[in-house]
Design an enzyme around this catalytic site. Structure first.
Site, PDB file in Angstrom:
ATOM      1  N   GLU A 217       0.837  -1.205   0.000  1.00  0.00           N
ATOM      2  CA  GLU A 217       0.000   0.000   0.000  1.00  0.00           C
ATOM      3  C   GLU A 217       0.874   1.259   0.000  1.00  0.00           C
ATOM      4  O   GLU A 217       0.665   2.185  -0.784  1.00  0.00           O
ATOM      5  CB  GLU A 217      -0.906   0.029   1.246  1.00  0.00           C
ATOM      6  CG  GLU A 217      -1.989  -1.021   1.267  1.00  0.00           C
ATOM      7  CD  GLU A 217      -1.545  -2.322   1.916  1.00  0.00           C
ATOM      8  OE1 GLU A 217      -0.322  -2.612   1.911  1.00  0.00           O
ATOM      9  OE2 GLU A 217      -2.423  -3.051   2.414  1.00  0.00           O
ATOM     10  N   GLY A 268       6.072  -2.231  14.566  1.00  0.00           N
ATOM     11  CA  GLY A 268       5.313  -1.211  13.837  1.00  0.00           C
ATOM     12  C   GLY A 268       4.267  -0.527  14.705  1.00  0.00           C
ATOM     13  O   GLY A 268       4.141   0.704  14.724  1.00  0.00           O
ATOM     14  N   ARG A 269       3.509  -1.315  15.473  1.00  0.00           N
ATOM     15  CA  ARG A 269       2.427  -0.729  16.285  1.00  0.00           C
ATOM     16  C   ARG A 269       2.950  -0.063  17.557  1.00  0.00           C
ATOM     17  O   ARG A 269       2.161   0.461  18.343  1.00  0.00           O
ATOM     18  CB  ARG A 269       1.373  -1.797  16.597  1.00  0.00           C
ATOM     19  CG  ARG A 269       1.918  -3.063  17.219  1.00  0.00           C
ATOM     20  CD  ARG A 269       0.897  -4.205  17.156  1.00  0.00           C
ATOM     21  NE  ARG A 269       1.442  -5.474  17.607  1.00  0.00           N
ATOM     22  CZ  ARG A 269       2.116  -6.330  16.838  1.00  0.00           C
ATOM     23  NH1 ARG A 269       2.339  -6.038  15.580  1.00  0.00           N
ATOM     24  NH2 ARG A 269       2.560  -7.474  17.325  1.00  0.00           N
ATOM     25  N   GLU A 354      -3.479  -7.011  16.950  1.00  0.00           N
ATOM     26  CA  GLU A 354      -2.301  -7.508  16.215  1.00  0.00           C
ATOM     27  C   GLU A 354      -1.283  -8.081  17.207  1.00  0.00           C
ATOM     28  O   GLU A 354      -0.522  -8.982  16.869  1.00  0.00           O
ATOM     29  CB  GLU A 354      -1.674  -6.387  15.365  1.00  0.00           C
ATOM     30  CG  GLU A 354      -0.861  -6.933  14.198  1.00  0.00           C
ATOM     31  CD  GLU A 354      -0.341  -5.858  13.245  1.00  0.00           C
ATOM     32  OE1 GLU A 354       0.520  -5.063  13.651  1.00  0.00           O
ATOM     33  OE2 GLU A 354      -0.797  -5.817  12.090  1.00  0.00           O
ATOM     34  N   LYS A 494      -1.556 -11.129   2.141  1.00  0.00           N
ATOM     35  CA  LYS A 494      -0.641 -10.350   1.282  1.00  0.00           C
ATOM     36  C   LYS A 494      -0.195 -11.198   0.094  1.00  0.00           C
ATOM     37  O   LYS A 494      -0.162 -10.727  -1.052  1.00  0.00           O
ATOM     38  CB  LYS A 494       0.607  -9.921   2.072  1.00  0.00           C
ATOM     39  CG  LYS A 494       0.372  -8.880   3.140  1.00  0.00           C
ATOM     40  CD  LYS A 494       1.719  -8.489   3.782  1.00  0.00           C
ATOM     41  CE  LYS A 494       1.532  -7.629   5.010  1.00  0.00           C
ATOM     42  NZ  LYS A 494       2.775  -7.324   5.706  1.00  0.00           N
TER      43      LYS A 494
HETATM   44  O1  F6P Z   1       0.896  -5.929   7.763  1.00  0.00           O
HETATM   45  C1  F6P Z   1       0.935  -5.534   9.087  1.00  0.00           C
HETATM   46  C2  F6P Z   1       2.052  -4.560   9.320  1.00  0.00           C
HETATM   47  O2  F6P Z   1       3.275  -5.209   9.222  1.00  0.00           O
HETATM   48  C3  F6P Z   1       1.927  -3.841  10.660  1.00  0.00           C
HETATM   49  O3  F6P Z   1       2.442  -4.583  11.705  1.00  0.00           O
HETATM   50  C4  F6P Z   1       2.657  -2.584  10.378  1.00  0.00           C
HETATM   51  O4  F6P Z   1       2.397  -1.587  11.326  1.00  0.00           O
HETATM   52  C5  F6P Z   1       2.144  -2.251   8.999  1.00  0.00           C
HETATM   53  O5  F6P Z   1       2.026  -3.513   8.356  1.00  0.00           O
HETATM   54  C6  F6P Z   1       3.008  -1.342   8.186  1.00  0.00           C
HETATM   55  O6  F6P Z   1       4.278  -1.873   8.008  1.00  0.00           O
HETATM   56  P1  F6P Z   1       5.472  -0.963   7.494  1.00  0.00           P
HETATM   57  O7  F6P Z   1       5.669   0.119   8.474  1.00  0.00           O
HETATM   58  O8  F6P Z   1       6.642  -1.871   7.377  1.00  0.00           O
HETATM   59  O9  F6P Z   1       5.058  -0.411   6.148  1.00  0.00           O
END
Ligand code: F6P
Length: 526
Positions: A217, A268-269, A354, A494
């Site tokens: 994305e 990430g979170r 998550e 994914k």
């Molecule tokens: O797909 C889940 C995830 O890996 C989350 O844990 C994370 O916050 C998000 O996608 C975005 O990931 P990134 O910061 O690597 O783009």
């Protein structure tokens, strides 16, 4: 040994004790009777923590349940697991990583070289953290002072979007005027197109936020933004694009030379406190961001050092276990009575679900008990006019977590008293109910809620509130014996999406299941 104790929670004596207690009296505990029998109940089940006052007294617990829950924490090795995290041990065992987001808010090493609250082992990382933080905040100040940049677009998803977006909205009162912040996360091009339509390249700064710098994305949106920038005659990518990532090489390859890094030990979170917080730092300034970190650090210290019985994240996490595993409640509703906190539920959804939405333990063994509840909610009073009907009179019991702020940041008369009256009234109504013959007008009551009260919504109090939530998720995850820091469950979709994307171009449905093949043909048939 960094992993939680190998004994699983359901094999402990405390678990058996809780089960027996639940059957004997716990499941019929009536809050109204509990208050009538114990005038000290509010005092016993409420407490101060940094920047947060918490009232837990309207929950379905009493002194003996709380004591058994604390036994459970001890028997599951909660303190050892917590200390392992703070010591920088690799508790994210499936990815072989440490979990050190707390270090991002640890004060800088002192001149004597000893870092307050950081062990020797992680002191070198702490120096790196502060160097990066200083560079990131200097850049934030530079952008704030740059009158040529009026629009900042954060392109990221999940933890690279929800945290900064939630916090920028929450701290609107502290935001520098004259700069607009936009958040683009969805691969749905309507979102990016809608934002781009409002922009001019020469006034825009794009922040490409991605821990991995591979997320489809974000990469799709980043590429489209770069194409748009160039097509509109934009020059000087170094001035108009910055990347926030652990994968600086990929950002450079993408053509971005202005980068702010972080480390694989930041999930990430859990990354709001890292370079991912740059949009917030631009919005509220370097000092505001440092205040946010200080608030979170105060909660870290509370979690590390306070005896379990007065340790708020521990009490909340244990309550979550009690509700999920003994009462069987399947969800928790979060109700921030603060319009500024309107993205808090979405942020907490990722944090809780998550982290703890797992069906196997740290060793990959299937668990015989339930884990993460569904987390959901909307700001009050809006929720009252939507789904509170179900909370009061539905067949399921949903524990509610209210968040209220004592002082308003506006001066409109009447509003804040009405808001506070409503949040108090909802918590009261859920508990008290109303006996009215058992029909349509009957409210059963005895519905549990927690009440979190902040004096003011400031960078420091927000930091503490968020750190509180991180640690309570840690606590329930540790009791359940799961790895709260990986997210393998997002991978399958994914991979399948990549395959289907190719098939959408060709119409090839060979080998697909009947439903997916049927839908694919519906879509490609024009
Ligand atoms: O797909 C889940 C995830 O890996 C989350 O844990 C994370 O916050 C998000 O996608 C975005 O990931 P990134 O910061 O690597 O783009």
């Amino acid at each position: 040994m960094s992993a939680p104790a190998t004994i699983r929670c359901h094999q402990t004596p405390a678990w058996a004790g809780l089960q027996a207690c639940f059957e004997a009296s716990g499941k019929t505990l009536d809050l109204r009777d509990a208050f009538a029998a114990n005038p000290q109940r509010f005092a016993e089940f409420s407490q101060d923590a940094p920047y947060v006052f918490a009232d837990l007294s309207k929950n379905l617990i009493n002194a003996s349940i709380q004591a058994l829950l604390l036994d459970l924490a001890h028997q599951c090795g909660l303190e050892q697991h917590r200390d392992a995290m703070f010591a920088g041990e690799k508790i994210n065992c499936t990815e072989n990583r440490a979990v050190m987001h707390f270090l991002l808010r640890n004060p800088a090493p002192t001149p004597q070289g000893r870092a307050q609250a950081a062990t020797e082992k992680i002191a070198p990382e702490l120096s790196l953290v502060h160097e990066t933080l200083a560079a990131m905040l200097a850049y934030a100040e530079q952008v704030r002072a740059d009158e040529g940049i009026t629009n900042i677009v954060n392109i990221g998803i999940g933890g690279s979007d929800l945290g900064p977006q939630m916090a920028v909205l929450a701290l609107e009162e502290f935001r520098l005027q004259g700069k607009r912040l936009h958040f683009v996360s969805n691969v749905d091009g309507h979102e990016l197109a809608g934002v781009l339509a409002q922009l001019k390249p020469q006034n825009t700064l794009f922040l490409i936020a991605s821990k991995t710098f591979t997320t489809t994305e974000t990469m799709t949106n980043a590429l489209s933004a770069k194409h748009w920038f160039e097509a509109q005659g934009g020059k000087d990518v170094a001035r108009h694009f910055a990347a926030l990532t652990t994968n600086v090489a990929a950002a450079n390859e993408f053509g971005i030379s202005t980068t702010f890094g972080f480390w694989d030990w930041v999930g990430g979170r859990y990354s709001l406190w890292s370079a991912i917080g740059l949009p917030l730092a631009i919005a509220i300034g370097a000092q505001g961001f440092r205040d946010l970190l200080a608030g979170a650090h105060a909660m870290d210290e509370h979690f590390r050092n306070t005896p379990l019985e007065r340790n708020l994240p521990v009490r909340l996490g244990l309550l979550d276990v009690w509700y999920r595993n003994f009462h069987g409640f399947t969800s928790r509703s979060i109700a921030p009575y603060s319009s500024a906190l309107r993205r808090l539920p979405a942020y907490l959804q990722q944090l809780e679900m998550e982290s703890n939405g797992k069906r196997v333990d740290v060793n990959g063994q299937a668990l015989p008990f339930a884990t993460a509840p569904v987390l959901w909610g909307e700001p009050g009073t809006n929720g009252q006019h939507a789904y509170f009907q179900m909370l009061h009179q539905g067949t399921d019991v949903v524990p509610v977590e209210f968040v209220a702020v004592k002082k308003a940041a506006h001066s409109l008369p009447g509003h804040h008293d009405k808001l506070l009256a409503n949040v108090l009234a909802q918590a009261q109504a859920l508990m008290l109910g109303k006996h009215d013959g058992g029909g349509h007008r009957h409210f059963p009551g005895n519905r549990p809620s927690t009440f979190l009260l902040l004096d003011e919504l400031t960078p420091a109090s927000l930091g503490s509130l968020i750190a509180l939530q991180e640690h309570r998720v840690f606590v329930s995850g540790a009791i359940w014996g799961i790895n709260s820091f990986d997210q393998w469950g997002v991978e399958l979709g994914k991979v399948l999406a990549r395959d289907i994307e190719t098939r959408l171009a060709t119409g090839d449905d060979a080998g697909l299941d009947g439903s997916t093949a049927g839908l694919l043909q519906k879509i490609v048939s024009g």
